[in-house]
Structure formats: C-alpha cells, structure tokens
Design an enzyme around this catalytic site. Structure first.
Site, PDB file in Angstrom:
ATOM      1  N   SER A   7       0.920  -1.236  -0.066  1.00  0.00           N
ATOM      2  CA  SER A   7       0.008  -0.048  -0.152  1.00  0.00           C
ATOM      3  C   SER A   7       0.977   1.264  -0.136  1.00  0.00           C
ATOM      4  CB  SER A   7      -0.848   0.132   1.234  1.00  0.00           C
ATOM      5  OG  SER A   7      -1.634   1.262   1.526  1.00  0.00           O
ATOM      6  N   TYR A  63      -3.486  -0.862   9.640  1.00  0.00           N
ATOM      7  CA  TYR A  63      -3.516  -0.858   8.152  1.00  0.00           C
ATOM      8  C   TYR A  63      -2.133  -0.533   7.821  1.00  0.00           C
ATOM      9  CZ  TYR A  63      -4.500  -1.175   3.327  1.00  0.00           C
ATOM     10  OH  TYR A  63      -4.360  -1.387   1.894  1.00  0.00           O
TER      11      TYR A  63
END
Length: 255
Positions: free
Chosen positions: A145, A158
């Site tokens: 990410s 996350y």
C-alpha cells in the site's frame, strides 16, 4: 514458442481474488495463460470470479479460505496443488482496514488487521514455498500500500501491516533467491474498490485530494493490475526480486 510473458501451463493462487484488486491480479494471470485458483471467504463471490476467468478462456477454480487461520491457509495451498498439480505464482492480496484514531484503537481490531494483512502473507508464503521451489518457477506477489510510505491518522493498523508486508517481501526475496523464487510487492495508490468507496464516504475531501495529487488525473481501477501481475508472475521478471513497485498513477512522486 513460449514468450517471456507467457504463463501457459503455470498455476496462480490469489487470496482475496474474488473482487477488487485481487480480481485484477487474477485476470492478469489468466490472460497470460495461467490456470487460476481464486481464494476468498465468500463462496458466491468466488464462483462469480471463476465464471469471469473462464469466460476469458482460462482454467479456474475457487476455494473458501479464512486467511486468519493457519490450518485454512495450509488447506488452501493443498487444494490448489491437488486441483491443478502444481503452484507457480502466489499472490498475497487479502486485506482489510479498520479505521480509528490511534488513542482510541481497539486491540482486537489491531490483531485482526495484522493477522489478515501481514500474518496471512507469511503463512501462505510458507505453505507455498515447497511447491514454488519444486516447480522451478516460483513467484510471490504481495499487495502492499501507499501507506507503507505515508501515514494517515485513522490507519494505524493498516499502515503498520502494509509496512510489514514490504519488509516481509525483502526478507523472503533474500531467503528464497537460491530456491529460484522471486518475491515482489505492489504498492497500490488510490484504487476505485469497495474498500476505498467506503473511505471516500467516511473521509470528506478525500476524492478531491486524490484527484489533485495524482498526475494521471484519475483513480486507479483493478484492471490497472493485470499487466503488473503478468509481468511479476512470468519469466519476464526473472531478475526482479525484493522490490516494492508503486502502481499509483504517479501519486507517490508528486510533491
């Protein structure tokens, strides 16, 4: 004659492959000629993804998996090898996000995100290793990410999990190079998926900020991951390992 991008005769396994970026990965492998096993929690979504891949002319099947359980991951890999006879490309794509401020973050939510996004990638890679090595064409593709590079206030678990995915990628690449296995990571930018649609509804101004910073002038789509999946899954990337490749329309290089 087989080209360096041809995956005919090879087998890919994609966790979270029944939608979003995962289905983009699966389509890319399928279009390059690979048989594809779709792994996901939702049997109905799995079946729809398999039907789509078969419509492309690919051999495809699905397995229900809980990537937070080691036994389920081991069974997923075993089922893939039993169904197709080998495993050449593992895509660790399954992931979730639970947003909250750090000072209010619940420990159970932290563990759930880390288990789904990071620990599952380690366990699936471990389970796949002997098959990837035996086939002589081992490829692991991890989904990272942009938040392995940047920080956002509501994404503590996350971002931490995805930073871990990048470091896991590097360590596996070094450990398994002698086994003929390459391990690489994709860093998606802002991609139009169910996950980010919810983020847009929860975070006012997000869409405008993304559009302003992305030089390509649009959100990404799952289709943008088909080419990179074929490249990293094939012989074309035989000397590429341990890297994290942004697929972000230029977001990460735009100051």
């Amino acid at each position: 004659m087989q080209t360096s991008f041809d995956l005919t005769g090879r087998v890919g396994l994609v966790t979270g492959g029944n939608g979003g970026i995962g289905l983009g990965f699966a389509r890319g492998l399928a279009r390059a000629g690979a048989a594809v096993m779709v792994a996901g929690r939702d049997a109905a979504k799995n079946a729809a993804a398999v039907a789509e891949l078969k419509a492309l002319g690919a051999e495809a099947d699905a397995v229900v998996v809980d990537v937070t359980e080691e036994a389920s991951i081991n069974a997923m890999v075993a089922t893939t090898v039993a169904r197709f006879g080998r495993l050449d490309v593992l895509v660790n794509n399954a992931g979730i996000n639970i947003r909250n401020r750090p000072e209010a973050y619940d420990l159970a939510d932290w563990h759930k995100v880390i288990a789904t996004n990071l620990t599952s990638a380690m366990l699936a890679s471990k389970a796949a290793h002997p098959h990837l090595k035996a086939g002589g064409h081992g490829r692991v593709i991890n989904n990272g990410s942009m938040l392995s590079i940047f920080g956002l206030p509501l994404h503590i678990a996350y971002a931490s999990s995805k930073g871990g995915v990048v470091q896991l990628t590097k360590s596996l690449a070094v450990a398994w190079a002698a086994d003929g296995i390459t391990v690489n990571c994709i860093l998606p930018g802002w991609i139009d998926t169910d996950l980010t649609r919810k983020a847009r509804s929860d975070m006012p101004g997000l869409n405008d900020n993304v559009m302003a910073r992305t030089p390509k002038g649009r959100w990404g789509s799952p289709a943008d991951f088909e080419g990179i999946a074929a490249f990293l899954g094939s012989d074309a990337s035989a000397f590429v390992t341990g890297v994290a490749i942004p697929v972000d329309g230029g977001f990460s290089v735009h100051g």
